[in-house]
Design a protein around this motif. Structure first.
Motif, PDB file in Angstrom:
ATOM      1  N   ASN A   5      -2.002  -4.735  10.672  1.00 29.32           N
ATOM      2  CA  ASN A   5      -1.819  -3.298  10.842  1.00 29.32           C
ATOM      3  C   ASN A   5      -1.230  -2.905   9.592  1.00 29.32           C
ATOM      4  O   ASN A   5      -0.755  -1.992   9.170  1.00 29.32           O
ATOM      5  N   ASP A   6      -1.920  -3.892   8.652  1.00 24.04           N
ATOM      6  CA  ASP A   6      -1.851  -3.683   7.603  1.00 24.04           C
ATOM      7  C   ASP A   6      -0.838  -3.727   6.298  1.00 24.04           C
ATOM      8  O   ASP A   6      -0.391  -2.815   5.829  1.00 24.04           O
ATOM      9  N   GLU A   7       0.549  -3.985   7.261  1.00 24.12           N
ATOM     10  CA  GLU A   7       1.889  -4.278   6.441  1.00 24.12           C
ATOM     11  C   GLU A   7       1.487  -5.709   5.881  1.00 24.12           C
ATOM     12  O   GLU A   7       0.278  -6.724   6.265  1.00 24.12           O
ATOM     13  N   MET A   8       1.949  -5.742   4.618  1.00 24.62           N
ATOM     14  CA  MET A   8       2.247  -6.920   3.901  1.00 24.62           C
ATOM     15  C   MET A   8       2.943  -7.744   4.686  1.00 24.62           C
ATOM     16  O   MET A   8       3.916  -7.693   5.537  1.00 24.62           O
ATOM     17  N   GLU A   9       2.492  -9.796   4.712  1.00 26.44           N
ATOM     18  CA  GLU A   9       3.693 -10.285   4.760  1.00 26.44           C
ATOM     19  C   GLU A   9       3.728 -11.258   4.592  1.00 26.44           C
ATOM     20  O   GLU A   9       2.106 -11.436   3.319  1.00 26.44           O
TER      21      GLU A   9
END
Length: 2028
Positions: A1929-1933
């Motif tokens: 989801n294109d979130e930084m993790e």
């Protein structure tokens, strides 16, 4: 008792019903009548007003009567004004009259007033009129002076009938002194109605201070008999009355002409790209051109810093519609095109409309066109600049790098566009079209018809819509002139879009190629409004009209471009019904289509009435005159055709019988209904319906006027045309536009006036501006009342409603603002307010443009031989009729001079400037039912002639022609005095001009004056027996215009056109008196136009005198030719020609430079001739130009008679001739000094207490009495300007050198000893505070070493650049503050704070200044805060960095020596005049000084006055002088790429005279921002070698090197300048170190020399660090250190302090050039006017006869310092687990860490692998070692490497120091998996966490908030840092954590204590303690079994083994049992 009595009887012909009130004013004293209530046509006032008067009534005084509509609530509205001069009354004592009023526009209206006036003189004597006398002001101290600015447009506002003057009242604040006389000083012919005083009566007049200045009033009031007004364009174009409208002076269409553009784009870096481990490339695309950056490997934040340049040569419209597209592509290579990550689109126009035409260091947001539900795909940081010719790009400064990392705050979006743009659908619905032209030949069609018998339409149309770089098409409708599509094209684009225009085009589908039929552009800004009450783009459904080439079909259409929307269409092509709507998408909803592909789908049909009710319109035209017909077409009969849409078009309009009939029928029914409703007889309607249109005039053969032009003999019989047409009734749209246009026209005219008043330095521009603003506010409020009606008519679209709302809001707002501005216009704010009001004008023009058309434009074509020759296009709104005056088009029912031009490209250039024909045309367009008005505007005195038509009662039919039986005979006198600054039409650079004057059907020519650009013809042309048709009174108000064309006579061939101007004559009817104020007329300047560009000015006057019964004898007599040699030429008579006085002009002849060859021969013995007004002087001959180009005699003079009025001064011509053998002369070149004003000498003002105002020339250059010269340099240099009374000023300097704190001590006068402390100037104060702040902060930071050994010239340079940025920032802050202050003032005034009380005003000002201080402090505080964040600055001596050329800063160094360019050759005909650089053939150096003779004696008697030198005293001698020139080249920036790879290999070449230094071997490979850091010494001899050329060339391996750009510096002017530009003066004096004194003369020697030259006493050095120069005391420290650190006493600091403040020395002081670096643009002669980069440099010059200077400064570029970064990777933790176990399915990862420092992965280093980590923990104890070269000052790593295997040499790159660490999962057989990464900027990265627990993602996400550290300061850092990657989801993790230690050592330290890579010697790291699971299974399988198998399955294995054993035993048992049994049985 003297008295004046006025009996006001009635006012008649009023409009409407209402209450009326009258105001009668005499001598500034108004009386009001009673209110006459509820009257209709006539108001019966019947009131007497009586003024007792104290002085005789003067014949020039005025009586003014104003009639108002009275209102209890609102302010009264003016109906009209009546003004009369009381001359008759003064003579006869009694007068009764009835006359009409005039309205605000000075047009007379029907309303009339009847009154009786009595004047009772004391002794019964009548005042007599004194002939020709101008009024003197009596010495009447208490009287009220009222006076009016001279109207600029004399001769335009002449009133009608008996009132030559116009309303005057109230334009001047008057003093009210009861009972005293009132005096009017004015020139009646030139009075402007100023509707200033409609303010409510009770408002007290506010006196401005400037009005109290009696002297000013006296001066302005005395009239100078020869004041000339510059009647520029406006003189003609202003409406005088109501029968004629303005002609349009600019002829050529400007839009379609191609221009040069250069677009430069720098792609700096990208950040936050979405995707794993990508190899990104950025593609830059403009239109069809694509360029790519290099590829950066496996990084999400690549750094490129690559520069691209695109060059275009296209018309502006095409350029601005091109789309700039930036895309990021992942892993593109030769074989695959790569995958698109995201892109960003914007049109070029958006960039061009930005300030400075550029975006600088902004972040573009990438979005994915295939998936609109996704969020942002990353950011690209870039600079985009669009330059067209003549723009110069200023490189903006940026505060500091960190600001730019704030991506959200610096997005690449124009102001006012939200950062979060949403996706939207743009629906363009295409319904149907009609009126299409035929697009195929009819041959095939006829064949088909013969075979099949069907008749087909010859066009196959479809519609193409273009938007944001995408094209959508509808289906093709085969063969249809009226196609119906009903389709919509849907675009998906971000909203608001960054593309301004939608292009809709109807195209004809063809097998070979499709062609455009017509185009229409929809400007989204016009169909939407982004305000808080705004609306989304919406339009229609509405018809839009398309125009293009003529309609007849030809295979090759020469005007095809017109159909594509380039240039002005010359014919109606079609109209298209369309609508536009926008819907914002909710991208979260599931059913949304993700891609942005264009969709086309059907829509339902719309009803006929949706676009408005069909109405029948009637267009009437009458041709009153057709003259100036070009001789090429003059021999054939000519007819004129008028068309509207396809109606009236007889040759090529497509007529479809069926549709036509149907339409006609509809028309009739409607017509009948409406007629019935209007209860008129049925038959009238019927008969009207039969009316056949007549659209063209009868053929007629032209008659010759003169050699060039013909005219048609339309004498008393004027042909008429009329057309009936049917259109949807959308007049409301046009009405609103008309109202706004009219307001805008009036505003523009007013602003032109104000500018002229300012330009000609007339008195009181602020009053005119107040009047203009008042008019604007009245206009706005009138619009709001009128526009708001019949809102529910059919066919009103959403856009109509919304647009009306927003227009009303805007207009209302504008009205309020203008009322406010009116109160703020003061003498000193005129210019600022003028700018504000000009913004209103642009706004109005923008609002007035209606995007939804209704009625097509009207075309007038001149036809000859059935071919269309020339045309004029008249917008239908301009001739549209309305019952409301304001709504009527500006040319409706008026006679307009129309000039026909050639169509399309033929109209460009010279062909377009010649008039094809000039028509006097009357047009009227309106509804057929309003037709009765259509003749009302024609000049009276005609009879109608109807078409002979059978049938009864032709009384209603329009006439076919008009016959005028009234004719008046006139004599026209054209006083042609002179022209100036004409266009150079011959190859000699001069012209042989003559003027041709056209009036009606007559023309005459002045004599030809050869070889001049400033002819003084001084000739009167008399046109006898000019016949004009119509009533005399109307002609008086409305004379036809005069056209003056100026030509250049050529010996062979026909004369060449130079330019044209229009004028209106002053008219005298036979019953009028020839005398002041209107006669004799005054000379005025008329601007001459050539196409769209100006081509000079004409000084002339025109009068038209009616010849009455007595014939010519009654006319004022003409003087006979006086000059015997001029033959029968009449000179301009005495009353008109200017009054002359005697001037002396002194000329300083210095020398000639750079003369080019003439006719291949070199110039050898040149001479300069100076000529002005027929007199002149010649210089001595230069004997040998090569040896010495200077003149031996310096000063000569001549005397000449010039007009008193400076504005009338003729130009002065400078000509250079070369004297060849046998007495032959050749003209080399010439220069015309068009304005002598700047050379007028004004004597020094002895009384002035301000010593800064010494004698000076008008423009701030000084004349050198005593060698004094003071130039006030521009504010950026002199931060403090002193203007204090003479006395001693002492300046003390603090011991800390970089802060100058000033205590200024002023002795009040020479006698008193009082000493006053003056505050330090605020800026100083400020610096002090900043410094302190910095220091405080510095306590926290570690101080950088400021040890002298470290500092070099570059430290100084970079510190100075920082300072420059700071001052720029401070200036911005100050500007912001000033604006803020103005806002406060505005608010205060809005709150109605009256400042009439002066004391109050004073105290207010004080408070304000306190206020100001505090807000300043606040600003400064902010500045200081931003500084605090930076590390403390070391104390470094600074120089001045100018971000422009030194010349601009110091007035081109023309303080006494001016440079005049000599021109030769024809002038170029570019729109922008490519300013003639190629025409320059050399330069003349010298100067001029003019003054009235005799001069006062004071000057000539001064000591040491040399009479030979005249005004040019103490000028240095001009003998040759040897100079050492030292050129320092620091660096070049933003060079234009010269190689295919988009780079250049630049090197410097320096030329001076014959010597040339090429630095070719030191070229800098592949750099566009090279740092040269070189100095070059060249010896030169002035004046032979004085032009220094510094060029930057591009090195090429093969072939010649290309010039990138060059800059030229005139060293001579610098050398001799008073600003001492030989060697810049530094701020500090030191004898060693980086700041060493460069000049061979010490400061004390320089000072002594300056004092001697300026004839002031030598400096006196006193004790205690003081020095006295010219009664001024300066202080400074007196000791200095030498190299060994020893202190010693010196006076140099003192001397230097004086030099740095030399501008404060009275009378002789001027700013001396400081130590500096200047930035000069590089230009390339092939691309004139477009900057090719800039170069930073400076020049020192040392005369050879002085002591030799020291060695040159070393400015060689800093060598990068070698460092070594050692990174120890200790451990990792929480790394995500990727692999599944083969046997057990467990999650584990084989972890290793990869790192690299330089931008590429070539030098990447990997740790060993920690196998099989089950918890994500890894132990490494592994060391990376990265050696690198680092530039501290620029914070960049320097890499040198070959770009590719084919590169010849290494290229140097500079990249930011970023350490990248990545964590990977190792795989044996497949590619390794990327798990996460972190990038640390070594200058600012977050401090590592102490433990793995504390290490979170926040450390990199909230980077801005957290404290950062720099490895270069800390040297050693250890801690935990997070690894991160993006999920689906294109979130930084968070994907892991690493414990690392960074250790930075210098190269030397590294050598001393070396370390090994990995865990190697030396200084090895211990082996990691890894759990036993971390091994590689196929290397030690046993271990693998032991760990993998044994541990878990031990018991299972044991059980299996036991079971196996058992099985084996059983098996064996079974196996061996039979044998045993046998054995046993057999008993073996």
């Amino acid at each position: 008792m003297l008295s004046l009595t006025v009996h006001l009887k009635t006012v008649a012909h009023l409009r409407g019903r209402g209450d009326r009130i009258a105001k009668v004013t005499f001598r500034g004293l108004p009386f009001y009548s009673r209110v006459v209530e509820n009257c209709e046509e006539v108001a019966q006032f019947n009131e007497m007003f009586r003024w007792p008067i104290a002085s005789q009534l003067d014949g020039n005084e005025m009586l003014e009567i104003q009639i108002y509509n009275y209102s209890k609530v609102f302010s009264n509205r003016l109906v009209g004004t009546f003004c009369m001069v009381l001359q008759n009354v003064a003579e006869e004592g009694h007068l009764e009259l009835t006359d009409t009023l005039i309205d605000e526009n000075n047009t007379s209206i029907k309303t009339s007033v009847t009154l009786e006036i009595k004047y009772q003189p004391m002794n019964g004597s009548m005042g007599s009129w004194s002939e020709g006398q101008f009024l003197d002001i009596p010495d009447d101290q208490d009287g009220v002076f009222t006076f009016e600015t001279d109207s600029l447009l004399s001769g335009q506002s002449r009133g009608s009938g008996t009132s030559p003057g116009r309303s005057l009242h109230g334009s001047i604040p008057t003093f009210r002194k009861a009972g005293k006389g009132v005096f009017l000083a004015m020139k009646l012919g030139k009075i402007r109605s100023s509707k200033e005083d409609h303010r409510k009566e009770d408002e007290p007049a506010i006196l401005d201070m400037e009005d109290l200045d009696r002297k000013a009033i006296r001066l302005a009031g005395t009239l100078d008999p020869d004041t000339v007004s510059l009647a520029s364009v406006t003189a003609v174009t202003t409406n005088v009355s109501n029968k004629r409208s303005k002609p349009d002076i600019k002829m050529e269409p400007s839009s379609g002409r191609p221009v040069d553009y250069q677009i430069s784009i720098t792609v700096i870096e990208a950040r936050q790209l979405i995707g794993l481990n990508m190899d990104p490339v950025v593609c830059v695309e403009i239109g069809d051109d694509k360029k790519y950056t290099s590829m950066k490997e496996s990084t999400n934040c690549p750094y490129y810093n690559e520069y691209f340049v695109f060059d275009f040569h296209v018309p502006p419209d095409v350029m601005f519609d091109k789309i700039i597209k930036l895309s990021v592509i992942h892993s593109k290579n030769l074989l695959r095109s790569g995958t698109l990550v995201g892109n960003f689109k914007m049109d070029v126009g958006t960039v061009y409309s930005q300030p400075e035409h550029q975006f600088y260091h902004k972040w573009a947001i990438l979005s994915d066109p295939d998936d609109i539900t996704a969020s942002c795909k990353g950011y690209i940081k870039c600079d985009i600049a669009v330059v067209s010719k003549g723009d110069n790009i200023k490189t903006p400064h940026k505060a500091n790098e960190t600001d730019e990392d704030d991506i959200e705050g610096n997005l690449l979006l124009p102001e006012g566009i939200p950062a979060e743009r949403q996706w939207a659908r743009f629906y363009v619905k295409i319904y149907r079209a009609e009126g299409l032209p035929k697009m195929n030949t009819s041959i095939m069609a006829n064949v088909k018809k013969a075979f099949i018998g069907e008749n087909r339409d010859l066009v196959d149309p479809y519609v193409q819509v273009q938007f944001a770089g995408q094209k959508g098409k509808t289906s093709v409708q085969k063969s249809s002139y009226e196609p119906i599509w009903n389709e919509q094209v849907i675009f998906t684009e971000l909203f608001p879009p960054l593309c301004k225009r939608l292009k809709v085009q109807i195209r004809d589908s063809d097998k070979v190629n499709d062609v455009a039929i017509g185009s229409y552009f929809i400007d989204l800004r016009k169909i939407s409004n982004d305000g808080d009450k705004g609306f989304l783009p919406t339009m229609g459904p509405a018809w839009v009209n398309m125009y293009g080439s003529t309609r007849q079909y030809s295979l090759i259409d020469e005007h095809q471009d017109l159909n594509d929307g380039l240039g002005e269409g010359v014919s109606f092509r079609a109209r298209l019904l369309l609508s536009v709507a926008v819907e914002i998408l909710d991208t979260t909803s599931p059913e949304i289509i993700g891609s942005t592909e264009i969709q086309v789908e059907g829509v339902s049909n719309i009803s006929e009435s949706a676009t408005g009710k069909m109405e029948e319109f009637f267009l009437f035209g009458s041709f009153l005159e057709a003259t100036m017909i070009d001789r090429k077409i003059g021999d054939k009969p000519i007819t004129f055709e008028i068309t509207i849409g396809n109606y009236g078009n007889q040759i090529d309009g497509v007529s479809k019988p069926s549709a036509g009939k149907k339409k006609k029928k509809d028309g009739e029914n409607e017509e009948e209904e409406s007629e019935l409703i209007q209860n008129s007889s049925e038959d009238e309607a019927d008969e009207d319906a039969e009316l056949v249109s007549v659209s063209s005039t009868p053929l007629m053969k032209p008659v010759i006027t003169d050699r060039n032009y013909f005219h048609l003999p339309y004498f008393e019989k004027k042909p008429c045309v009329y057309i009936k047409s049917w259109w949807q009734d959308q007049r409301r749209r046009l009405y609103n536009s008309n109202m706004m246009d009219k307001i805008a026209d009036k505003l523009e005219e007013g602003l032109n006036d104000v500018q002229e008043i300012i330009k000609t330095e007339k008195a009181f521009p602020e009053r005119r501006l107040r009047g203009v603003v008042e008019e604007l506010s009245i206009g706005c409020s009138r619009f709001v009342t009128l526009a708001n009606k019949d809102l529910n008519q059919p066919g009103r679209t959403k856009l109509d409603r919304e647009r009306l709302k927003s227009c009303m809001r805007e207009m209302d707002n504008m009205g309020q603002q203008s009322r406010l501005i009116r109160t703020q216009v003061k003498k000193n704010t005129v210019r600022d307010k003028l700018k504000l009001v000009q913004n209103f004008l642009q706004r109005l023009r923008f609002l007035a443009d209606e995007p939804q058309h209704s009625i097509p434009d009207v075309f007038v074509w001149m036809m000859s031989n059935n071919k269309r020759i020339a045309y004029a296009r008249i917008p239908s709104k301009d001739i549209l009729y309305s019952t409301v005056d304001e709504e009527t088009g500006k040319d409706c029912g008026k006679v307009k001079a129309v000039f026909l031009k050639l169509p399309g490209k033929k109209g460009f250039g010279p062909a377009g400037w010649t008039v094809q024909a000039k028509l006097e045309l009357y047009l009227w367009l309106g509804l057929n039912k309003q037709r009765k008005e259509f003749l009302s505007g024609l000049p009276n005195g005609f009879e109608e002639i109807k078409a002979a038509k059978s049938g009864s009662g032709p009384h209603f039919a329009p006439p076919v022609s008009l016959v005028y039986n009234m004719k008046q005979v006139f004599q026209l006198r054209a006083h042609m005095y002179q022209a100036r600054s004409l266009f150079a039409a011959d190859s000699s650079g001069l012209s042989d001009p003559f003027a041709r004057v056209f009036f009606s059907t007559h023309s005459q020519v002045t004599e030809i004056l050869s070889e001049t650009l400033c002819p003084t013809w001084d000739q009167l042309l008399v046109f006898d027996d000019v016949e004009l048709f119509g009533e005399a009174s109307e002609l008086r108000d409305d004379p036809p215009i005069i056209v003056v064309e100026i030509y250049d006579q050529d010996t062979v061939g026909k004369a060449e056109f130079i330019g044209r101007t229009f004028a209106k004559p002053t008219i005298k009817m036979c019953d009028e008196h020839y005398g002041p104020p209107r006669f004799p007329p005054q000379l005025e300047y008329y601007q001459i136009y050539r196409g769209n560009s100006t081509a000079g000015e004409l000084l002339a006057a025109f009068e038209l005198l009616q010849i009455g019964q007595g014939g010519r004898a009654d006319l004022p007599p003409l003087e006979q030719p006086t000059d015997s040699e001029r033959g029968p030429i009449l000179p301009v008579p005495l009353g008109i020609r200017p009054v002359l006085s005697r001037y002396r002009i002194e000329v300083l002849f210095w020398g000639l430079r750079d003369l080019k060859r003439i006719n291949l021969a070199q110039v050898d013995r040149p001479r300069v001739d100076i000529e002005c007004a027929g007199r002149g002087v010649q210089s001595v001959l230069i004997q040998n130009y090569k040896k010495n180009p200077n003149f031996s005699t310096l000063v000569k003079w001549f005397e000449v008679d010039l007009p008193e009025n400076e504005l009338l001064h003729p130009p002065l011509n400078i000509r250079v001739v070369d004297c060849r053998a046998f007495g032959r002369y050749t003209l080399v070149g010439s220069h015309a000094v068009s304005s002598l004003r700047r050379f007028i000498y004004s004597a020094p003002d002895k009384t002035s207490n301000n010593w800064a105002t010494a004698a000076k020339l008008m423009n701030g250059y000084l004349v050198l009495t005593n060698g004094g010269s003071q130039h006030r340099s521009s504010p950026s240099l002199s931060s403090r300007t002193f203007s204090r009374p003479a006395g001693d000023i002492s300046i003390s300097m603090d011991s800390e050198p970089s802060v100058r704190k000033m205590d200024t001590v002023v002795k009040l006068d020479a006698m008193s000893d009082a000493v006053v402390k003056v505050d330090m100037t605020e800026e100083e104060d400020d610096k002090e505070r900043k410094k302190k702040k910095k220091k405080k902060k510095g306590g926290v930071e570690e101080e950088e070493e400021t040890d002298g050994s470290v500092l070099d010239w570059w430290s100084k340079y970079f510190a100075s650049i920082e300072t420059m940025k700071e001052t720029l920032r401070a200036q911005e802050a100050a500007q912001a503050e000033a604006e803020e202050r103005e806002d406060l003032e505005i608010a205060a005034e809005a709150a109605d704070i009256k400042l009439d009380d002066l004391i109050l005003k004073g105290s207010k000002l004080k408070e304000k200044s306190k206020d100001k201080k505090s807000s300043k402090d606040r600003k400064k505080g902010q500045a200081a805060n931003s500084l605090e964040k930076q590390p403390v600055k070391a104390k470094v001596d600074e120089l001045v960095v100018f971000n422009k050329e030194l010349e601009t800063e110091f007035g081109m160094f023309e303080d006494w020596l001016h440079t005049f360019n000599l021109y030769r050759g024809k002038a170029g005909d570019d729109d922008e005049h490519a300013f003639d650089d190629d025409r320059i053939v050399g330069r003349f150096k010298g100067s001029l000084c003019m003054y009235k003779v005799p001069l006062s004696e004071e000057i000539t008697k001064e000591a040491g006055f040399d009479p030979n030198m005249g005004m040019f005293q103490s000028i240095p001698h001009n003998d040759p002088i040897h100079v050492l020139v030292r050129v320092y080249v620091v660096r070049a920036t933003e060079l234009h790429p010269a190689d295919i790879n988009g780079k250049a290999d630049p090197y410097v070449v320096i030329k001076l005279g014959k010597s040339e230094v090429k630095d070719k071997e030191n070229y800098i490979s592949k750099q566009l921002n090279p740092v040269f850091g070189k100095s070059f010494d060249i010896e030169a001899t002035f004046p032979m070698e004085s032009m220094l050329t510094v060029s930057v060339y591009d090195w090429d391996l093969v072939g010649t090197d290309d010039l990138i750009g060059e800059t030229k510096i005139d060293l001579e002017n610098r050398f001799y300048s008073k600003f001492r530009a030989t060697c810049g003066i530094s701020s500090q004096y030191s004898v060693h170190g980086y700041n060493i004194w460069r000049d061979p003369l010490k400061p004390s020697q320089i000072l002594a020399k300056l004092c001697k030259e300026s004839k002031i006493d030598a400096p006196q050095y006193g004790p205690g660090g003081k020095v006295k120069v010219a009664n001024r005391i300066f202080t400074a420290p007196t000791e200095m250190e030498d190299e060994n650190g020893l202190k010693k006493q010196t006076e140099e600091h003192l001397a230097l302090a004086v030099l740095n403040h030399w501008e404060e020395i009275p009378r002789v002081g001027c700013k001396l050039v400081p130590e500096h670096v200047e930035t000069r643009p590089l230009l390339n002669p092939d691309k004139p006017g477009i900057e090719q980069g800039r170069i930073e440099m400076w020049v020192d010059m040392f005369p050879m006869d002085m002591p030799a200077p020291g060695p040159a400064l070393d400015i060689s570029p800093r060598k990068p310092k070698r460092y070594e970064l050692r990174v120890v990777i200790w451990n990792t933790d929480e790394v995500i687990l990727e692999d599944d176990d083969y046997f057990t399915g467990e999650k584990s990862s084989d972890i290793f860490v990869r790192g690299w420092l330089k931008g590429h992965q070539e030098d990447k280093q990997d740790t060993d692998v920690h196998y099989h980590s089950l918890t994500g923990e890894g132990n490494f104890n592994w060391r990376f070692v990265f050696p690198f070269d680092y530039l501290m000052a620029e914070e960049k790593i320097v890499i040198s490497k070959k770009e590719s295997m084919f590169s010849w040499d290494e290229t140097e790159y500079k990249i930011p120091p970023r350490l990248t660490l990545q964590v990977w999962d190792a795989d044996h057989f497949s590619a390794d998996d990327f798990l996460g990464a972190i990038e640390l900027d070594l200058n600012r990265f977050p401090r590592g966490a102490k433990t793995a627990k504390q290490c979170t993602l926040a450390m990199i996400q909230n980077e801005h908030e957290l404290p950062t550290i720099s490895i270069f300061k800390q040297k050693r850092v250890k801690g935990w840092w997070p690894f991160a990657a993006r999920d689906e989801n294109d979130e930084m993790e968070l994907t892991g954590k690493v414990e690392a230690e960074l250790h930075l050592v210098t190269a030397e330290e590294a050598e001393k204590s070396p370390v090994g890579l990995g865990r190697n010697e030396p200084d090895p790291l211990e082996k990691p303690n890894r759990p036993d699971t971390t091994f590689l299974w196929f290397l030690s399988p046993l271990k693998a079994i032991r760990y993998l198998v044994c541990n878990r399955y031990k018991w299972l294995i044991i059980k299996i083994v036991l079971a196996l054993l058992l099985l084996i035993m059983v098996g064996l048992f079974l196996y061996s049992m039979p044998g045993y049994l046998v054995k046993k049985l057999l008993g073996a």
